[in-house]
Design an enzyme around this catalytic site. Sequence first.
Site, PDB file in Angstrom:
ATOM      1  N   TYR A 197       0.865  -1.183   0.000  1.00  0.00           N
ATOM      2  CA  TYR A 197       0.000   0.000   0.000  1.00  0.00           C
ATOM      3  C   TYR A 197       0.899   1.230   0.000  1.00  0.00           C
ATOM      4  O   TYR A 197       1.856   1.313   0.782  1.00  0.00           O
ATOM      5  CB  TYR A 197      -0.905   0.014   1.246  1.00  0.00           C
ATOM      6  CG  TYR A 197      -1.756   1.253   1.317  1.00  0.00           C
ATOM      7  CD1 TYR A 197      -2.978   1.300   0.660  1.00  0.00           C
ATOM      8  CD2 TYR A 197      -1.320   2.386   2.003  1.00  0.00           C
ATOM      9  CE1 TYR A 197      -3.754   2.452   0.698  1.00  0.00           C
ATOM     10  CE2 TYR A 197      -2.093   3.532   2.036  1.00  0.00           C
ATOM     11  CZ  TYR A 197      -3.304   3.565   1.374  1.00  0.00           C
ATOM     12  OH  TYR A 197      -4.054   4.700   1.403  1.00  0.00           O
TER      13      TYR A 197
ATOM     14  N   GLU B 102      -3.132   7.772  -4.298  1.00  0.00           N
ATOM     15  CA  GLU B 102      -3.138   6.474  -3.627  1.00  0.00           C
ATOM     16  C   GLU B 102      -2.947   5.342  -4.624  1.00  0.00           C
ATOM     17  O   GLU B 102      -3.682   5.245  -5.601  1.00  0.00           O
ATOM     18  CB  GLU B 102      -4.467   6.282  -2.880  1.00  0.00           C
ATOM     19  CG  GLU B 102      -4.536   4.978  -2.095  1.00  0.00           C
ATOM     20  CD  GLU B 102      -5.913   4.750  -1.486  1.00  0.00           C
ATOM     21  OE1 GLU B 102      -6.900   4.643  -2.237  1.00  0.00           O
ATOM     22  OE2 GLU B 102      -5.988   4.691  -0.252  1.00  0.00           O
TER      23      GLU B 102
END
Length: 385
Positions: free
Chosen positions: A110, A198
């Site tokens: 992530y 992101e």
Amino acid sequence: MKLLEFEAKDILKVRGVPVPPNGGVIKKTVQLTAALKRAGQAPWVLKAQVLAGGRGKAGGIKLAKTPKEAKEFAKVMLGMDLATHQTHGQAIKVRELLIEGGVKIERELYFSVVLDRKAAAPTIIASAQGGMEIESLAVEHPESVIRMSVDPNVGLRDFAARRLAFALDVPMDRVGEFCRVAKVLVQSFIELDCSLLEINPLILTPKGVMALDAKIIIDDSALFRHPELAKTADHEASALEVEAKKADISYVGLDGSIGCMVNGAGLAMGTMDTIALAGGSPANFLDVGGGADEERVTRALKIILKDKKVRAILINIFGGIVKCDMIASGVVAALRKIKLQVPLVVRLQGTNVEKGQEILAKSGIPIIQADDLWTAAQKAVEAVK
Ligand code: ADP
Ligand code: MG
């Protein structure tokens, strides 16, 4: 402004971030075969292009091993209503699918950059365990989430990028490539004036790293610095909001029945509050700006009248920069061009207010006038009834 996955990936690819083979975006199943060809060999991934994450778990991401399978998925997915854990109980219609080559995933990380207002700096949030469970990971294992603030004037420095790579347990042979990509991502966040960038997941492939998903939010107030981005459609804006933006009018559509035209954002907020206090509900926020001339008044009225929910209009204008008589002439001229189908309440205040009120009264147009905002709001609420 939120970008769709394929738009974000297109931007990142140009900047040097590896992304999966791109077959393009399709709106109809007949476009599928060509898209599969462009994306290369099987397997392929079909990805619903909606402004929400969590698509994988909700059926918005499908892996197809054969063209036949891909076609079956495309048929189901195009036009489907997709509700993910990020759509707040509502479903979004899927109109476009991104067709990509399926990539071999070694590990999912992530990686995101957000603006941390407390640190007054872009801040990287990363985790060795990326993929589809990041929200629960942050709650259950907060220690596995790494935070690192970055000085926007220097970007992510080499030593900091390496420290991040080690913290994420990136294998030695891919540390160099990870650092390069991490630096590009941080630099992209800064240069594009993002409020969020992101990548979930940023994957390790056998050879390097790759952005498998991408979410970018650009700060609306900085869009003027990015004319190339301002051209891409704002997917969240309604048709009326897009039209208002073109006319340089601040307009936000709401659910109520009283259309508002006001000059100045503060006065517009006050007008909406007063309408609510009088028992009504505003159909929109609309700030025509300081120069409320005939042209702007006409454009704003047209936009308000296109909203079928509007059952009365309240014009509340303070003649400070512009004089009330000029505004009144503008309103009258606009109403000679536009047929008014709903009651109109006008409250003018400021320089030359008497002259302005006289122009409205003598126009022969059925305008309900009010001297103060409270009376105006009550009359508008009354008119809706
Ligand atoms: P979302 O975050 O909305 O669920 P993602 O784009 O992150 O959507 O995709 C969900 C999962 O699907 C990823 O974590 C990854 O495992 C898999 N995936 C997505 N794109 C590809 C691809 N091109 N090749 C292989 N797997 C993919
Ligand atoms: Mg994702």
